[in-house]
Enzyme design. Sequence first.
Site, PDB file in Angstrom:
ATOM      1  N   GLY A  67       0.789  -1.232   0.000  1.00  0.00           N
ATOM      2  CA  GLY A  67       0.000   0.000   0.000  1.00  0.00           C
ATOM      3  C   GLY A  67       0.812   1.268   0.000  1.00  0.00           C
TER       4      GLY A  67
ATOM      5  N   LEU B 156       3.720   1.529  -4.678  1.00  0.00           N
ATOM      6  CA  LEU B 156       4.577   0.777  -5.608  1.00  0.00           C
ATOM      7  C   LEU B 156       3.830  -0.381  -6.276  1.00  0.00           C
ATOM      8  CD1 LEU B 156       8.035   0.642  -3.762  1.00  0.00           C
ATOM      9  CD2 LEU B 156       7.174   2.349  -5.351  1.00  0.00           C
TER      10      LEU B 156
ATOM     11  N   ASP C  38      -1.837   0.311 -12.922  1.00  0.00           N
ATOM     12  CA  ASP C  38      -0.988  -0.603 -12.150  1.00  0.00           C
ATOM     13  C   ASP C  38      -0.959  -2.005 -12.741  1.00  0.00           C
ATOM     14  OD1 ASP C  38      -1.139   1.515 -10.380  1.00  0.00           O
ATOM     15  OD2 ASP C  38      -1.192   0.207  -8.616  1.00  0.00           O
TER      16      ASP C  38
ATOM     17  N   SER D  14      -0.399  -4.517  -4.691  1.00  0.00           N
ATOM     18  CA  SER D  14      -1.597  -5.339  -4.905  1.00  0.00           C
ATOM     19  C   SER D  14      -1.687  -5.778  -6.361  1.00  0.00           C
ATOM     20  CB  SER D  14      -2.858  -4.596  -4.472  1.00  0.00           C
ATOM     21  OG  SER D  14      -2.962  -3.362  -5.140  1.00  0.00           O
TER      22      SER D  14
HETATM   23  O1  PMV Z   1      -1.079   3.832  -4.624  1.00  0.00           O
HETATM   24  P1  PMV Z   1      -1.318   2.986  -5.822  1.00  0.00           P
HETATM   25  O2  PMV Z   1      -0.078   2.355  -6.375  1.00  0.00           O
HETATM   26  O3  PMV Z   1      -2.440   2.018  -5.634  1.00  0.00           O
HETATM   27  O4  PMV Z   1      -1.808   3.980  -6.995  1.00  0.00           O
HETATM   28  C1  PMV Z   1      -3.049   4.664  -6.950  1.00  0.00           C
HETATM   29  C2  PMV Z   1      -3.137   5.496  -8.170  1.00  0.00           C
HETATM   30  C3  PMV Z   1      -4.424   6.313  -8.317  1.00  0.00           C
HETATM   31  O5  PMV Z   1      -4.298   7.037  -9.538  1.00  0.00           O
HETATM   32  C4  PMV Z   1      -4.575   7.294  -7.184  1.00  0.00           C
HETATM   33  C5  PMV Z   1      -5.650   5.428  -8.375  1.00  0.00           C
HETATM   34  C6  PMV Z   1      -5.702   4.547  -9.607  1.00  0.00           C
HETATM   35  O6  PMV Z   1      -6.314   3.471  -9.520  1.00  0.00           O
HETATM   36  O7  PMV Z   1      -5.178   4.928 -10.652  1.00  0.00           O
END
Ligand code: PMV
Length: 328
Positions: free
Chosen positions: A114, A117, A164, A120
């Site tokens: 969390g 990076l 991601d 998940s």
């Molecule tokens: O913190 P992370 O790696 O889950 O990234 C979240 C990125 C956001 O743009 C805030 C949300 C998303 O799903 O794109």
Amino acid sequence: MTVSSAPGKVYLFGEHAVVYGEPAVPCAIERRARVTVEQRADDKLRVQADNLSLDGFTVEYGGRTDGHPDVDVPEHLITAAMGYVDEAIEQVRDVTEEPDAGFDVIIESDIPLGAGLGSSAAVVVAAIDAATRELGATLEVDELAERAFQTEYAVQDGQASRADTFCSATGGAVRVEGEDCRRIDAPDLPIVIGFDGGAGETGELVSGVRALREEYAFAADTVETIGNVVRRGEAALEDGNLEEVGRLMDFNHGLLSALGVSSRSLDTMVWAARDADALGAKLTGAGGGGCIVALDQTEASETALRFTPGCEDAFRAELAETGVKRLE
Ligand code: PMV
């Protein structure tokens, strides 16, 4: 027994704005989640996560997903991690048309949980890939990315972009705009990461930006401006102009700060890297706590971060050219 691994990522540009249809450029890094899967004779799921992260976040946990693990990390992170595995296995049952398939799953990861990076996404990509192969099916990387996205979408109540999961499945630097996801050329990037030992609440942070956007036209403009920074950033990456990439990362961090998703520790680490003459530095991911990414060809930023109060770990990360790896 089947084993797959998938990389984490940093956002070079565009987190949060990507939720509203602006482009984003994440980049896969050589920090991986590795998932080992073995089919069971029954329809149960047993998940074992021996080491879900870096120092300070060690999870010793063996048990069913409905059990109550005895761990020293915040409960919501464990619940979240296990929720992702449950949903990933649902996707596997669906795509293989084996609704009663059961598995023993072992997760090992060196990506902090969390912390921006993509921990998940890496777990989900590796779990879906290993479990489908365990059942004798091999997904194309695009299909794997799509199933992994559906998993995050379900677990995060619809608050997920494809960034991601696509990046983790394909590797390299990628460009994501809505449903359009593709790999882009990137020069060798001297990536340094600083980690404050904490984690942000992605859902709350995304909702916070949404509320600001609704309340203030200039917050909506800020989101659009991030999109413009991303487009300039893509061009700078294509030209191999690292100085310009760094300058635009600085700009992107300022805009994220204005949207309220930075934190004192993230700002402190960003400034430590800048004071050490990094080419640029910004938070990565949802924010609120977690990691920053800096570009620095010298050792200076990493060293400065190591001596920065509030920075728990600093390390260099290579760009991961390969996304999912089929190990066994
Ligand atoms: O913190 P992370 O790696 O889950 O990234 C979240 C990125 C956001 O743009 C805030 C949300 C998303 O799903 O794109």
